[in-house]
Design an enzyme around this catalytic site. Structure first.
Site, PDB file in Angstrom:
ATOM      1  N   GLU A  57      19.667   0.479  10.486  1.00 21.63           N
ATOM      2  CA  GLU A  57      19.584   0.186   9.055  1.00 21.63           C
ATOM      3  C   GLU A  57      19.777  -1.307   8.808  1.00 21.63           C
ATOM      4  OE1 GLU A  57      22.240   2.464   6.696  1.00 21.63           O
ATOM      5  OE2 GLU A  57      21.273   4.391   7.143  1.00 21.63           O
ATOM      6  N   ARG A 112      -4.977  -4.220   3.784  1.00 23.31           N
ATOM      7  CA  ARG A 112      -6.259  -3.617   4.160  1.00 23.31           C
ATOM      8  C   ARG A 112      -6.414  -2.197   3.605  1.00 23.31           C
ATOM      9  NH1 ARG A 112      -6.109  -5.266  10.454  1.00 23.31           N
ATOM     10  NH2 ARG A 112      -3.870  -5.193   9.980  1.00 23.31           N
ATOM     11  N   LYS A 149     -22.315  -6.329  10.202  1.00 27.90           N
ATOM     12  CA  LYS A 149     -21.647  -5.495  11.208  1.00 27.90           C
ATOM     13  C   LYS A 149     -21.379  -4.114  10.624  1.00 27.90           C
ATOM     14  CE  LYS A 149     -16.833  -6.321   9.988  1.00 27.90           C
ATOM     15  NZ  LYS A 149     -15.520  -6.845  10.345  1.00 27.90           N
ATOM     16  N   ARG A 175     -18.421  -0.736  11.214  1.00 31.50           N
ATOM     17  CA  ARG A 175     -17.178  -0.299  11.856  1.00 31.50           C
ATOM     18  C   ARG A 175     -17.249   1.212  12.114  1.00 31.50           C
ATOM     19  NH1 ARG A 175     -12.928  -3.563  12.427  1.00 31.50           N
ATOM     20  NH2 ARG A 175     -12.767  -5.469  11.196  1.00 31.50           N
TER      21      ARG A 175
END
EC number: 2.7.6.1
Length: 320
Positions: free
Chosen positions: A45, A102, A201, A203
């Site tokens: 903790e 993200r 591109k 993914r």
């Protein structure tokens, strides 16, 4: 009756994620780094002890939520709570690298939007303001119900390349590694007066990317790839290889946030990239060094932003 208005003092404190950057920022601002201990109990903790009075102060807590992401995020939340309970006048969470950025939208059914959750818990913990740099998705600014100042890394990176012979060269092209980075690439290209190219591109799964097409003229050019972050380095190294295979002369890369997880360092060392320029929003000093990587400091721009916030003057000049 005489009313006394005393300006609250400015103090800068740091968690454990990037204490070197925090010290550099404090030195530029001209104040000593505040005394606070962030430790652990035997079960893991987190415990925070503030060793000086903070009542009424303008507190700036510097903490990137980089790896270990959850530990560093919890440190920041507990520090904010401690300062709020100690009656700090205003608490600004200075987050050079904002983890969980993200996860900013649903990409498939039942996905969480964790970037919004983190914004909510920072506010709930007691933050009055957030200061950060190059969020992975700019719309995250709208996830906060408190003021957020969003600094940019492009001016620092652009200045470096301009001062090192890349400005106004006919053989230089700036390359966006994907469609989502085009705006950043264009702003960077404007600073060194260069055209841009775009890598298309896809993914197939997280942290895996495949180059499909390259849009723009890169044959016999010196290419500069720019992205907001480099994590496993798959996108940037695959992009660099694709550029060379299609006739590029040299490939450089730059980014704001060097996450560099998993096989990133090995991929960069074994890639065709000549040099990777990054900023020190994340402390990479504990990672195996590479001769290909050069780190620039964000301390001056964060110090100036802190000064402007404290003095209640415009921060927008720093966004240019």
């Amino acid at each position: 009756m005489v009313m006394i208005h005393e300006r609250k003092s400015l103090k800068i404190f740091a968690g454990n994620s990037n204490d070197k950057l925090a010290k550099d920022i404090a030195d530029i601002v001209g104040v000593p780094l505040g005394s606070a201990e962030v430790g652990r109990f035997s079960d893991g903790e987190i415990t925070v002890n503030i060793n000086e009075t903070v009542r009424g102060i303008d507190a700036f807590i510097i903490q990137s939520t980089s790896a270990p992401v959850n530990d560093n995020l919890m440190e920041l939340l507990i520090m904010i709570d401690a300062f709020k309970r100690a009656s700090a006048g205003r608490i600004t969470a200075v987050i050079p690298y904002y983890g969980y950025a993200r996860q900013d939208r649903k990409t498939k059914a039942r996905d969480p939007i964790t970037a919004k959750l983190v914004a909510d818990i920072l506010t709930a913990a007691g933050a009055d303001r957030v200061l950060t740099m190059d969020l992975h998705a700019s719309q995250i600014q709208g996830y906060f119900d408190i003021p957020l100042d969003h600094l940019l890394g492009v001016p620092i990176l652009g200045k470096y390349f301009a001062e090192n012979g890349f400005d106004q060269r006919e053989d230089v092209v700036v390359v966006s590694p994907d469609l989502g980075s085009v705006t950043r690439a264009r702003k960077f290209a404007d600073r060194i007066h260069a055209p841009i190219a775009i890598i298309d591109k896809r993914r197939p799964k997280p942290n895996v990317s495949e180059v499909m097409h390259i849009i723009g003229d890169i044959k016999d050019k010196t290419c500069i790839l720019i992205d907001d972050m480099i994590d496993t380095a798959g996108t940037i190294t695959n992009g660099a290889n694709a550029l060379v295979e299609r006739g590029a002369k040299d490939v450089y890369a730059c980014c704001t946030h060097a996450v560099l997880s998993g096989p990133a360092m090995e991929r960069i060392d074994n890639s065709v990239i000549k040099e990777l320029i990054t900023l020190n929003t994340i402390d990479i000093s504990k990672i195996k060094p590479s001769d290909k990587i050069k780190v620039l400091s964000v301390a001056p721009v964060f110090a100036e932003a802190i000064r402007r916030i404290y003095e209640e003057i415009s921060v927008s000049k720093l966004f240019d």
